[in-house]
Design an enzyme around this catalytic site. Structure first.
Site, PDB file in Angstrom:
ATOM      1  CB  THR A  57      -0.922  -0.009   1.236  1.00 40.64           C
ATOM      2  OG1 THR A  57      -1.814  -1.103   1.109  1.00 40.64           O
ATOM      3  CG2 THR A  57      -1.713   1.269   1.375  1.00 40.64           C
ATOM      4  CE1 TYR A  71      -5.858   0.625   0.709  1.00 39.54           C
ATOM      5  CE2 TYR A  71      -4.194  -0.420  -0.658  1.00 39.54           C
ATOM      6  CZ  TYR A  71      -4.788  -0.239   0.567  1.00 39.54           C
ATOM      7  OH  TYR A  71      -4.332  -0.929   1.659  1.00 39.54           O
ATOM      8  CB  SER A 104       2.916  -8.050   1.316  1.00 40.79           C
ATOM      9  OG  SER A 104       1.882  -7.916   2.272  1.00 40.79           O
ATOM     10  CB  THR A 137       0.592  -3.645   6.286  1.00 41.33           C
ATOM     11  OG1 THR A 137      -0.694  -3.705   5.658  1.00 41.33           O
ATOM     12  CG2 THR A 137       1.179  -2.249   6.191  1.00 41.33           C
ATOM     13  CG  ASP A 138      -2.327  -7.720   3.656  1.00 44.12           C
ATOM     14  OD1 ASP A 138      -3.008  -8.048   2.671  1.00 44.12           O
ATOM     15  OD2 ASP A 138      -2.601  -6.764   4.404  1.00 44.12           O
ATOM     16  CE  LYS A 210      -2.897  -5.053   8.059  1.00 44.67           C
ATOM     17  NZ  LYS A 210      -2.884  -5.032   6.573  1.00 44.67           N
ATOM     18  CD  GLU A 331      -5.114 -27.892  26.645  1.00 49.26           C
ATOM     19  OE1 GLU A 331      -5.510 -27.207  27.602  1.00 49.26           O
ATOM     20  OE2 GLU A 331      -5.665 -28.942  26.267  1.00 49.26           O
TER      21      GLU A 331
END
Ligand code: DGL
Length: 374
Positions: A57, A71, A104, A137-138, A210, A331
């Site tokens: 972006t 965008y 990305s 940013t992904d 993120k 667990e």
């Protein structure tokens, strides 16, 4: 709607750049070529920072100044990106290279190998003080951890992106890029591992994730918090990561042309082993299980995971919850099943470490030790 002065200049530069359709780069076109010298004579009193552009972006454009979602990412070339923030030249001698131009979410292992190798080449040069990577940013959090584990230098590497496209009112790209260049040229950032800085907050590449689909403060380090702030043109650090990284890493990708296949099985109510079985059949060497809670494994999955283990696939238990330690033998009886616990790494980061671990060994005790150390 009129734009503020800076945003208008930045948007104009972006629109000019974007209108050329194919991003043009006045710096080294091919990332294998050496970074070209800055257009003006370098200032001997300023650090030399190389900006490696990959898309996202921060290089995106929207139809109008109020388009902040929907965008197009990865449109604007590296030179336009760098030229649109003239203040960079006051804080560093900057050169740029377009390593690739992608949104990305489409990043590949080949992209990571290419980027890491180029950074290592550059940081070996005495005349390079630091590197900035502009990135979507992904998947910044994955690239940041991959570089944290493979860059063989204590020189700063700072990854930066933006949540608004370059053409939007109050685009966050310019200030994020300006801050990243300052950090990359700073002495304070030396030896801190790979860093991610957006929204004036400096996060460790190992820990950042993120956390929000669209807000500018989306990058968080759950529980542990970020390392420091960018304020008044200076980085202010208050803590550092305690895990091995960069110059202290045992991983070397310099001669690698591919990485072992590692896939993530996402757990949820009523899930089954269809995805797991397909991954193993397709040749996965490692599986990260993204369990609920403390990395829990549904009873119906224990058998198929044990079968995968018997077939030589390394199984790592992580959790889909987003923070906290996956307790070994908590667990699940990891000792009994010969599974690895991911410590506090989320599934996408656990996958990065497991891929690199498998380039060195498939011994689960050695791999578990790596998850405690990195
Ligand atoms: N397509 C997304 C990416 O390249 C845009 C998100 C962004 O860069 O902020 O990661």
């Amino acid at each position: 709607m009129s734009l503020g002065g800076k945003s208008r200049a930045f948007a104009l530069a972006m629109l000019v750049g974007a209108s050329l359709a194919v991003p043009h780069v006045s710096f080294a076109q091919d990332s294998s070529a050496p970074a070209t010298a800055a257009a003006t004579a370098p200032n001997p009193n300023l650090p030399h920072v190389v900006i490696l552009c990959t898309g996202g972006t921060i290089a995106g454009t929207g139809a109008t100044s109020t388009t902040t979602v929907g965008y197009t990412a990865a449109k604007v070339g590296c030179d336009t990106l760098v030229d649109s923030v003239p203040e960079l030249k006051k804080v560093a001698n900057v050169t740029g290279e377009q390593v690739y131009q992608i949104a990305s979410e489409s990043i590949t292992n080949d992209n990571w190998l290419k980027l890491s190798k180029r950074i290592n080449e550059l940081l070996k040069q005495d005349n390079v003080d630091g590197v900035v990577v502009t990135h979507g940013t992904d998947t910044i959090e994955e690239t940041a951890y991959f570089l944290d584990l493979t860059v063989k230098s204590k020189k700063p590497v700072v990854i930066v992106g933006s949540m608004r496209p370059s053409t939007a009112i109050s685009a966050d790209g310019p200030i994020n890029l300006y801050n990243a260049v300052i950090i990359a040229g700073s002495k304070e950032a030396v030896g801190k591992g790979v860093l991610v800085c957006l929204d004036d907050q400096i996060n460790a590449g190992r820990e950042v994730t993120k956390s929000n689909t669209s807000t500018t403060d989306t990058f968080r380090t759950p529980d542990l918090g970020f390392l420091g702030y960018m304020q008044d043109n200076k980085p202010h650090f208050y803590r550092t990561s305690t895990r091995l990284n960069t110059a202290d890493t045992e991983f070397d990708v310099s001669n690698l042309t591919s990485l072992p296949q590692v896939d993530i099985v996402y757990a949820y109510g009523n899930y089954n082993s269809l995805a797991l079985d397909a991954f193993v059949k397709a040749g996965a060497k490692g599986i990260v299980h993204a369990g609920p809670g403390d990395g829990s494994v549904g009873a119906q999955m224990v058998g198929p995971l044990q079968e995968a283990r018997k077939a030589g696939v390394v199984v790592v238990r992580s959790a889909r919850v987003g923070s906290g330690i996956i307790a070994r033998n908590g667990e699940q009886p990891d000792d009994k099943y010969d599974w690895v616990a991911s410590d506090n790494l989320n599934p996408q980061k656990a996958r990065i470490l497991l891929m690199l671990a498998l380039t060195k060994t498939n011994d689960t005790k050695a791999i578990q030790d790596m998850f405690w150390k990195y």
